[in-house]
Write an enzyme that holds these catalytic residues in place. Sequence first.
Site, PDB file in Angstrom:
ATOM      1  N   HIS A 190       6.882   1.416 -10.219  1.00 19.58           N
ATOM      2  CA  HIS A 190       6.369   2.783 -10.395  1.00 19.58           C
ATOM      3  C   HIS A 190       7.068   3.555 -11.502  1.00 19.58           C
ATOM      4  CE1 HIS A 190       4.163   1.792  -6.762  1.00 19.58           C
ATOM      5  NE2 HIS A 190       3.270   2.584  -7.326  1.00 19.58           N
ATOM      6  N   ARG A 297      -2.289   9.405  -7.003  1.00 18.39           N
ATOM      7  CA  ARG A 297      -1.248   8.879  -6.114  1.00 18.39           C
ATOM      8  C   ARG A 297      -0.557  10.068  -5.445  1.00 18.39           C
ATOM      9  NH1 ARG A 297      -0.501   4.881 -10.474  1.00 18.39           N
ATOM     10  NH2 ARG A 297      -0.471   2.806  -9.579  1.00 18.39           N
ATOM     11  N   GLU A 432      -6.163  -4.310  -2.001  1.00 17.58           N
ATOM     12  CA  GLU A 432      -4.908  -4.762  -2.609  1.00 17.58           C
ATOM     13  C   GLU A 432      -4.212  -5.802  -1.743  1.00 17.58           C
ATOM     14  OE1 GLU A 432      -2.428  -1.276  -3.254  1.00 17.58           O
ATOM     15  OE2 GLU A 432      -3.181  -0.319  -1.457  1.00 17.58           O
ATOM     16  N   ASN A 455      -2.079  -4.273  -8.804  1.00 19.85           N
ATOM     17  CA  ASN A 455      -0.608  -4.336  -8.829  1.00 19.85           C
ATOM     18  C   ASN A 455      -0.124  -5.010  -7.553  1.00 19.85           C
ATOM     19  OD1 ASN A 455      -1.027  -2.760 -11.041  1.00 19.85           O
ATOM     20  ND2 ASN A 455      -0.394  -0.849 -10.069  1.00 19.85           N
ATOM     21  N   ASP A 456      -0.694  -4.578  -6.441  1.00 23.48           N
ATOM     22  CA  ASP A 456      -0.313  -5.202  -5.179  1.00 23.48           C
ATOM     23  C   ASP A 456      -1.114  -6.475  -4.909  1.00 23.48           C
ATOM     24  OD1 ASP A 456       1.818  -3.689  -4.131  1.00 23.48           O
ATOM     25  OD2 ASP A 456       0.446  -2.032  -3.741  1.00 23.48           O
ATOM     26  N   ARG A 466       6.649  -7.450  -7.086  1.00 23.44           N
ATOM     27  CA  ARG A 466       6.334  -6.836  -8.377  1.00 23.44           C
ATOM     28  C   ARG A 466       7.533  -6.177  -9.038  1.00 23.44           C
ATOM     29  NH1 ARG A 466       2.306  -1.980  -6.294  1.00 23.44           N
ATOM     30  NH2 ARG A 466       2.815  -0.789  -8.147  1.00 23.44           N
ATOM     31  N   CYS A 503      -8.015   0.199  -9.945  1.00 24.54           N
ATOM     32  CA  CYS A 503      -7.027   1.192 -10.362  1.00 24.54           C
ATOM     33  C   CYS A 503      -5.652   0.574 -10.553  1.00 24.54           C
ATOM     34  CB  CYS A 503      -6.967   2.344  -9.365  1.00 24.54           C
ATOM     35  SG  CYS A 503      -6.573   1.819  -7.709  1.00 24.54           S
TER      36      CYS A 503
HETATM   37  C1  PEP Z   1      -2.088  -1.106  -6.907  1.00 26.79           C
HETATM   38  O1  PEP Z   1      -1.451  -1.641  -6.000  1.00 26.79           O
HETATM   39  O2  PEP Z   1      -2.702  -1.755  -7.768  1.00 26.79           O
HETATM   40  C2  PEP Z   1      -2.137   0.360  -7.037  1.00 26.79           C
HETATM   41  C3  PEP Z   1      -2.922   0.926  -7.897  1.00 26.79           C
HETATM   42  O3  PEP Z   1      -1.331   1.096  -6.246  1.00 26.79           O
HETATM   43  P1  PEP Z   1       0.235   1.275  -6.471  1.00 26.79           P
HETATM   44  O4  PEP Z   1       0.557   0.767  -7.861  1.00 26.79           O
HETATM   45  O5  PEP Z   1       0.551   2.709  -6.313  1.00 26.79           O
HETATM   46  O6  PEP Z   1       0.818   0.411  -5.414  1.00 26.79           O
HETATM   47 MG    MG Z   2      -0.717  -0.527  -4.295  1.00 26.23          MG
END
Ligand code: PEP
Ligand code: MG
Length: 571
Positions: A190, A297, A432, A455-456, A466, A503
């Site tokens: 993040h 977020r 995710e 991302n997840d 990650r 996203c």
């Molecule tokens: C994701 O997991 O792709 C996502 C957009 O949420 P975050 O990055 O906040 O976990």
């Molecule tokens: Mg996520």
Amino acid sequence: MSTVLKGIAASSGIAIAKAYRLVEPDLSFEKTSVDNTMEEVSRFQQAISTSKAELEAIRDAAKVDLGEDKAAIFEAHLLVLSDPELVGPIEDNIKSQQMNAEAALKETADMFVTMFESMDNEYMKERAADIRDVTKRVLSHLLGVQIVNPSMISEEVVVVAEDLTPSDTAQLNKKFVKGFTTDIGGRTSHSAIMARSLEIPAVVGTKVATSEIQNGDIVIIDGLNGEVHINPTNEIIQKYEEINKKYEQQKLEWAKLVNEKTVSADGHHVELAANIGTPNDLDGVKNNGGEGVGLYRTEFLYMGRDELPTEDEQFESYKAVLEGMQEKPVVVRTLDIGGDKELPYLNLPHEMNPFLGYRAIRLCLDQQEIFRTQLRALLRASIYGNLKIMFPMISNLDEFRQAKDILFEEKGKLVSEGVKVAEEIEVGIMVEIPSTAVMADLFAKEVDFFSIGTNDLIQYTMAADRMNERISYLYQPYNPAILRLVKMVIDAAHKEGKWAGMCGEMAGDEIAVPILLGLGLDEFSMSATSILKARSQIRSLSKSDMETLANNVLQMHTNEEVLSEVKRILK
Ligand code: PEP
Ligand code: MG
């Protein structure tokens, strides 16, 4: 001699400035016996008065930059330093036991911390935290080492840190912090995501930045290629100034597309939306031509403070974003705390695997008051724009149904109290977790939309943390395993007449964009700063050619094969 470190390009752009190490200082010391206790007491008093002067300066600056609220923390620290109940026993210990000041301070402070922490009283627990902070400051002066505070940086620097938490990153002042580099972290940690929204060039996961870079070294952050140059030659500096100039010119070209629609060369329209963390990010969305907010977020509203935000505070933030976006779609994600986003004031037990733990929707369904407060704030704000609500980390249908039931319960209550709520609010989920991608056909019958959180999704599918730079090679967005899951989700949505967005960071990745266009993704949500580049790219691509590309790469064996095929096509 200049040195070059390799890392992960986390936020594009070039920064050249002096290094500022944001590193926890070494406050270790030996307990010793002193002969001249009067001298030792006066050394201690000197450290107290230097700490007071420093705190007064920080408090005054915080009042101006961060508001009275945040400044109050430093006021509390000043009170601790003037408290004879704490200072008296320390001086007594130095005198009566001939202890050195460091040991006398630490032993006395630890005793108070333990005592306050064991009390079943929030106020006293906070005092324990104050004493701990103040002790660190006084110790640093006794030992002659500097403690650092990201919000106090007041000259142009490149920040060097082992890691930056999202709240450290939020405190960075863009005016002075020109770039940053860290030892750990990946492209989707993040701090990297926030660096992109702040438009601060960043290279993360260098493993050795804090051991290689000293305060005051001249550092180049090459956020385009993931390189960090330490004390570069004049020639290298000139080369980078050239690269930076070209990059700025490229951005001016992209900027011409700010009011254009995102249409492929053969006339297919997709939506390019932005990911935001706070209402302050809206300027970036507008300046970069965002067609909506695809991910708000909301957890950042809960961070960098000492208690949960109230319903009214949340309402104001949601209303500001909805009004600011003027009827364009705004997808608000309910609280997704956990993983690398911590809320110390919830006092959650430490977990072995926080990314697989008690977090996001799991926590919200368990601590429903927190969840219901947020939902009420959202529902009340819903009349100010085009709100869509999205639940994070959904792993099975039961969770979605429970969350949706709670939302409708709160809606019913508000309506019966006479509060106005928008009639139609789309309710969707983040995809995710692989179990949800696999079951997308069934979810699609119940949700209004999907937003794929790659991302997840990538970390859970590849079983690769990650945040861990040592396995960052397993962050493989083009791995056919990931692409097939993405296709399943998009196809499932379309079969039920629903829309599918993405996203995760993959949505703005120039190699992934052609494939996603070919797979039929409807909405691409990304850091605002990536939007114009993506728009320019999509306008040059034909959707039907990209369909052929997508079908082709889905049959490939590895991430690398897909990568080289897309590069070949893009040439
Ligand atoms: C994701 O997991 O792709 C996502 C957009 O949420 P975050 O990055 O906040 O976990
Ligand atoms: Mg996520």
